[in-house]
Design a protein around this motif. Sequence first.
Motif, short mmCIF file in Angstrom:
data_model
loop_
_atom_site.label_atom_id
_atom_site.label_comp_id
_atom_site.label_asym_id
_atom_site.label_seq_id
_atom_site.Cartn_x
_atom_site.Cartn_y
_atom_site.Cartn_z
N TYR A 25 16.81 -12.29 -26.66
CA TYR A 25 16.02 -11.51 -25.71
C TYR A 25 16.54 -11.82 -24.33
CZ TYR A 25 11.90 -8.80 -24.43
OH TYR A 25 11.06 -7.83 -23.98
N ASP A 27 15.80 -11.18 -20.96
CA ASP A 27 15.14 -11.44 -19.69
C ASP A 27 14.13 -12.58 -19.81
OD1 ASP A 27 16.50 -9.38 -18.45
OD2 ASP A 27 15.04 -7.90 -19.20
N ILE A 29 10.59 -14.46 -19.31
CA ILE A 29 9.23 -13.94 -19.38
C ILE A 29 8.42 -14.53 -18.23
CG2 ILE A 29 7.17 -13.75 -20.80
CD1 ILE A 29 9.61 -12.33 -21.93
N SER A 32 1.65 -14.67 -18.21
CA SER A 32 0.98 -13.81 -19.18
C SER A 32 -0.49 -13.65 -18.79
CB SER A 32 1.10 -14.40 -20.59
OG SER A 32 0.54 -15.71 -20.62
N GLN A 211 7.27 -22.07 -23.32
CA GLN A 211 8.26 -21.03 -23.59
C GLN A 211 9.21 -21.55 -24.66
OE1 GLN A 211 9.05 -17.62 -22.40
NE2 GLN A 211 10.10 -18.05 -24.32
N THR A 215 12.99 -16.46 -26.81
CA THR A 215 12.33 -16.00 -25.59
C THR A 215 11.11 -15.11 -25.80
OG1 THR A 215 14.52 -16.09 -24.55
CG2 THR A 215 12.77 -15.00 -23.31
N PRO A 216 11.07 -14.23 -26.80
CA PRO A 216 9.87 -13.40 -26.92
C PRO A 216 8.59 -14.16 -27.26
CG PRO A 216 11.72 -12.43 -28.11
CD PRO A 216 12.14 -13.79 -27.71
N ARG A 218 5.85 -17.21 -26.85
CA ARG A 218 5.25 -18.28 -26.05
C ARG A 218 4.03 -18.82 -26.77
NH1 ARG A 218 4.37 -14.66 -21.03
NH2 ARG A 218 4.61 -13.13 -22.71
N TYR A 248 3.56 -12.77 -28.32
CA TYR A 248 4.85 -12.23 -28.71
C TYR A 248 5.17 -11.03 -27.82
CZ TYR A 248 8.52 -9.93 -31.37
OH TYR A 248 9.70 -9.34 -31.73
N ARG A 249 6.31 -11.08 -27.15
CA ARG A 249 6.76 -9.98 -26.30
C ARG A 249 7.45 -8.94 -27.20
NH1 ARG A 249 7.97 -9.21 -20.85
NH2 ARG A 249 5.99 -10.31 -20.60
N ASP A 252 9.64 -5.01 -23.36
CA ASP A 252 9.50 -5.47 -21.98
C ASP A 252 8.23 -4.95 -21.33
OD1 ASP A 252 10.20 -2.84 -21.74
OD2 ASP A 252 11.88 -3.17 -20.36
N ASP A 255 2.94 -6.96 -24.81
CA ASP A 255 2.71 -8.26 -25.44
C ASP A 255 1.65 -8.11 -26.52
OD1 ASP A 255 4.46 -9.55 -23.77
OD2 ASP A 255 2.93 -10.40 -22.47
#
Length: 697
Positions: A25, A27, A29, A32, A211, A215-216, A218, A248-249, A252, A255
């Motif tokens: 992923y 980018d 994050i 949230s 994190q 990456t998606p 957290r 979970y992302r 973009d 969530d």
Amino acid sequence: MNKKYLFSLLAIAVSSACHADVLTYPDPIGPSQSDFGGTGLMQTPNARIAKEGEFSVNYRDNDQYRFYSTSIALFPWLEGTIRYTDVRTRKYSSNEDFSGDQTYKDKSFDFKVRLWEEGYWIPEIAFGKRDISGTGLFDGEYMVASKMAGPFDFTLGMGWGYSGNSGNITNPFCRASDKYCTRAESHDAGDISFTDIFRGPAAIFGGVEYQTPWTPLRLKLEYDGNDYQDDFAGKIDQRSHFNVGAIYRAADWADVNLSYERGNTLMFGFTLRTNFNDLKPNQKDRPKPAYQPSPATDSLQYTSAANQLTQLKYNAGFDEPEIIQRGNTLYMTGEQYRYRDTREGIDRANRILVNNLPAGVDTISITEKRFNQPQVTTNTRVASLRKELEGYPLGHEGTLEQQRVNPVDTDALGRGYRIRPERFGYSISPVLNQSLGGPENFYMFQIGVLGSANYWLTDHWLVDGGVFGNVYNNYDKFKTTDSPRDSNLPPVRTHIRDYVQNDVYLNNLQSNYVRYLGNGFYGQVYGGYLETMYGGAGAEVLYRPLDSNWAVGIDGNYVKQRDWDNMMRFIDYKAPTGHLTGYWNPSSMNGVLVKLSLGQYLAKDKGGTLDLSKRFDSGVTVGAWAAVTNVSKDDYGEGGFSKGFYVSVPLDLMTVSPSRSRATVAWTPLTRDGGQMLGRKYQLYYMTTDRDIQSGQ
């Protein structure tokens, strides 16, 4: 859900994250959203604020509550949240004839302000307030600090009110004064509840957001300072103060959230987001005219003028263009209909005109109009323009000699070559009227069509009208159209249910005479059916200095209320109403407009309306307003004072071609009769936006 299965799912997620490719992923994050809306962990906030311009729509669901919220980062240091809560364990009222079996709905507003930005050693520090205007079900405030350490974001804070109900620490303010030891249990709907700030029980809360290498994903862990013993939904069993969760992302812009809270409750939901600063039009626009100068002629020729007029309209976006030469100046006038940033239209027009320029012309003078009234004249020196279009030699770069001045009186120049103006215009547009949180149904709506037409009798005299037709609504759920009985004010707005139940009605039919008075002054007089509920006559004068960050205007009106049973007639109620209004764009706060109106309202109450709005880089504008008058709380009724929110979106963000049109969505939590202004369709400040050099209007 069985606890061991939930922990198994979390263990699988962590295990997968530890073996994931960190590049899956691209980018990083950002912060949230919490369960209540606004950046945070789950039940508790943190000190983070999302990237400026981020707008989130959130939904969270558990056994007792459903939270529907929107949150926006207005500045890097300020966040605002609007929330509706569905209390699943309570009915809206005990009277089923009034509200049926609908569950209780509560609306509230939150804010968080950053007090200190995170440094190498010092954490980010913020102060926040929940439920500042409502019944106070979740009323509370907090001080919180957050600090990053690698992939971990640690949070520690102290909460008062709802978030401090466990009282796991002595309220430090209670030591100073006994008045801080107790807190009111609830507030009247609409009250601003700052009177109880830092009062009552206090509690420490905290947690961490991790994190993962994937990456998606957290993970969150928090210690909750609430004990839920006096909750509005009823006494809620709490087996643990620790809550765990995962985010979970999915994309973009989305969530998905899952958490296990209080040791016995599953919470799930999602967040949809965008950023109003980052939105860009996806347009297929005509290229700018190339610089291809033709041989100069002694005077403006018909053939070249006809070609220029066509390009001015269809390439530069000027409606009704007219060009005329007087001495060494070529004058052009027109109304920019295509580009929100009018500088784009000026640049294109200069290129078009300089390509076929008569000999001896050293200045191009372009006057922009709106509603047939001159706004601003832009003078450009031809020699400087040619140098810029040809390109400056290396080391000899220069600047374009261009100046914006008060508009030239082009009428005194006589008639030139032009595309004859279209006096008649019409439009057909969809309409969505909606309200949230009513007793009969949470969401009430009406879909309709508004057909509008206007005709300019002269360059200053306009006749305008519109007819609304209903397509579909759920207004059959209305139990009553009676005005509220807790107010002593005349029902100047609360008869709205009676009006909207008409399937077809004349929305407005009016005549306006508008004129530029010179030296930054504009004026208009008007009369007719001015809006859905009122007709009458009035006048307005505005002073708006060119390219200034302030303006001032005054309007006065005498109106009568229209009869909802026959909207061509009037009932007996009539009122004088008008306001002195100041407009200010603080130079230190880009895109912010402060608007203050003082005067008399439709119910003959006197006071002021403060309207604050922020325009983001995309042109999207978000605003809120509040009106406070000399009416007592008892006379006003539920809500305490009038207030509302709105979002205005440029339509060219959703179209393939440039446009200056906008769509506005407005929301008023509760319609009452105090602090209500006349809804004038034509207001001089918004008719003269081209006098402001800022782009994105």
